[in-house]
Enzyme design. Structure first.
Site, PDB file in Angstrom:
ATOM      1  N   SER A 124      -2.165  -1.431   0.774  1.00 56.39           N
ATOM      2  CA  SER A 124      -3.071  -1.312   2.113  1.00 56.39           C
ATOM      3  C   SER A 124      -2.445  -1.923   3.438  1.00 56.39           C
ATOM      4  O   SER A 124      -1.301  -3.235   2.565  1.00 56.39           O
ATOM      5  CB  SER A 124      -3.978  -2.126   2.027  1.00 56.39           C
ATOM      6  OG  SER A 124      -4.977  -2.244   3.421  1.00 56.39           O
ATOM      7  N   TYR A 148     -10.487  -8.382  -1.528  1.00 54.87           N
ATOM      8  CA  TYR A 148     -10.351  -6.963  -1.411  1.00 54.87           C
ATOM      9  C   TYR A 148      -8.445  -7.187  -1.286  1.00 54.87           C
ATOM     10  O   TYR A 148      -8.243  -6.186  -2.101  1.00 54.87           O
ATOM     11  CB  TYR A 148     -10.401  -6.333  -0.976  1.00 54.87           C
ATOM     12  CG  TYR A 148     -10.371  -4.779  -0.299  1.00 54.87           C
ATOM     13  CD1 TYR A 148     -10.464  -4.222  -0.583  1.00 54.87           C
ATOM     14  CD2 TYR A 148      -9.438  -4.658   0.940  1.00 54.87           C
ATOM     15  CE1 TYR A 148      -9.599  -3.158  -1.196  1.00 54.87           C
ATOM     16  CE2 TYR A 148      -8.957  -3.481   1.209  1.00 54.87           C
ATOM     17  CZ  TYR A 148      -8.863  -2.374   0.717  1.00 54.87           C
ATOM     18  OH  TYR A 148      -8.206  -1.607   0.789  1.00 54.87           O
ATOM     19  N   LYS A 152      -5.499  -6.068  -4.304  1.00 47.55           N
ATOM     20  CA  LYS A 152      -3.897  -4.653  -3.933  1.00 47.55           C
ATOM     21  C   LYS A 152      -2.298  -5.527  -3.593  1.00 47.55           C
ATOM     22  O   LYS A 152      -2.288  -4.276  -4.876  1.00 47.55           O
ATOM     23  CB  LYS A 152      -4.222  -4.608  -2.436  1.00 47.55           C
ATOM     24  CG  LYS A 152      -5.611  -3.576  -2.031  1.00 47.55           C
ATOM     25  CD  LYS A 152      -5.360  -1.703  -2.778  1.00 47.55           C
ATOM     26  CE  LYS A 152      -6.348  -1.198  -2.158  1.00 47.55           C
ATOM     27  NZ  LYS A 152      -6.432   0.011  -3.582  1.00 47.55           N
TER      28      LYS A 152
END
Ligand code: NAD
Ligand code: UFG
Length: 336
Positions: A124, A148, A152
């Site tokens: 992302s 989050y 990643k």
């Protein structure tokens, strides 16, 4: 030989399965249905005439994953499975580290055991953190502002280390910007649980009458109209980037991170205007405080995808919004 698609019944996964079927690729989908339903797989069959082989399992379940690799001849993996809500990740960090990081390590261990060493990973733009200025380039320093994003970043580090340790691995980490839109059939699309966090599902639920008004988070940013600017990318273009990435794995060794965006920025109010124009619906909105953690402007430099994957975005904002609207108005309650 089949491609294994983890998280293949979800939003981006289901669109990618359609594009893979279109080029004649066989797939096996594994998903624990934590954020999707098998309805999307039935809709894939309506679109393509083919239903993917589906295994309901958790990627953290090593025995189930080994079973899968024993019973299917897998050539490479596209790894979408994971949790993705930024706000929720701050409330439940352990489930994010468990699903996104530990789940990926389990998947990689099983892949190594079965000598399947080709992977495309869903990363992302969040890995660029909040210190870099757009256009964001793959060589910029990375950082995370929430659990989050941290997952990643951690998975990318694991993938770089793994590829360094064993030259047989070929890995592409695709850094998505803001995926929106839906398949042009209106049969599959984004189906968030509860009140959407992201702009497009929120706007489309206002347009369809499920929600009363949009909250615009901040109108005092240093942007064209004061509202946040993002690089929206049509989910079908994004799906096609995965098809190209799988092809590119054959010639790339190591781990390569590649931006998947259009290179263009669009503001919240520009999205609202375009949505009104396309849908003919009213979109009432209220200006609210800035959302904590948001930054003014995020857009990609999209050249590396063109160089390494021969891919560039083809669909513009008109298609993104009209396809979102078709999906939302044909399916006001998503897949339910
Ligand atoms: P999604 O929630 O629609 O799809 C993810 C799928 O993974 C779901 O079907 C869910 O049931 C499944 N899943 C979750 N945990 C699992 C587990 N432990 N085992 C098996 N299946 C599991 O989300 P999406 O928008 O399609 O996103 C796909 C990937 O792309 C995610 O990794 C996400 O972090 C990443 N990504 C998404 C966006 C976005 O804005 N949609 C942006 C950047 C990156
Ligand atoms: N916004 C609103 N109102 C809303 C929702 C969003 O005004 O109800 C604004 C935001 O402030 C931002 C823009 O719309 O300016 C886009 O917000 P999204 O929540 O749709 O997307 P983000 O760019 O914040 O986040 C997305 C993904 C993350 C990912 C990030 C990477 O949701 O998972 O892109 O850049 F990490």
């Amino acid at each position: 030989m089949s491609l294994l698609i983890t998280g293949g019944s979800g939003y981006i996964g289901s669109h990618t399965v359609v594009e893979l079927f279109t080029v004649g690729q066989d797939v096996v989908v594994v998903d624990n249905l934590a954020n999707s339903s098998t309805k999307s797989l039935e809709r894939i069959e309506q679109i393509t005439g083919k239903k993917p082989i589906f295994i309901e399992a958790d990627i953290c379940d090593k025995a189930a994953m080994e079973n899968l690799f024993t019973s299917h001849d897998i050539s490479a993996v596209i790894h979408f499975a994971g949790l993705k809500a930024v706000g929720e990740s701050t409330q439940q960090p352990l489930s994010y580290y468990h699903n996104n990081v530990a789940g990926t390590v389990t998947l990689l261990e099983v892949m190594a055991k079965f000598n399947v060493k080709k992977l495309v990973f869903s990363s992302s733009a969040t890995v660029y953190g909040d210190k870099n200025e757009s256009p964001l380039v793959e060589t910029m320093p990375t950082s995370a502002t929430n659990p989050y994003g941290q997952t990643k970043l951690m998975v990318e580090s694991i993938l770089f280390d793994l590829a360094k340790s064993d030259p047989q691995w070929s890995i592409i980490s695709l850094r998505y910007f803001n995926p929106i839109g839906a398949h042009k059939s209106g049969l599959i699309g984004e189906n968030p649980n509860g009140i959407p966090n992201n702009l497009l599902p929120f706007v489309s639920q206002v347009a369809v009458g499920r929600l009363a008004a949009l909250n615009v988070f901040g109108d005092d940013y240093d942007t064209v109209d004061g509202t946040g600017v993002r690089d929206y990318i049509h989910v079908v273009d994004l799906a096609k980037a995965h098809v190209q990435a799988v092809n590119a794995l054959a010639d790339l060794s190591g781990c390569t991170a590649i931006n998947i965006g259009t290179g263009n920025g669009t503001s919240v109010l520009q999205i609202v205007d375009k949505f009104k124009e396309v849908s003919g619906a009213d979109i009432p909105f209220n200006i609210r405080e800035r959302r904590p953690g948001d930054i003014a402007t995020v857009f990609a430099e999209a050249k590396l995808a063109q160089q390494l994957l021969g891919w560039q975005a083809e669909l513009g904002l008109d298609e993104m919004i009209s396809d979102t609207w078709r999906w939302q108005s044909n399916n006001p309650n998503g897949f339910e």
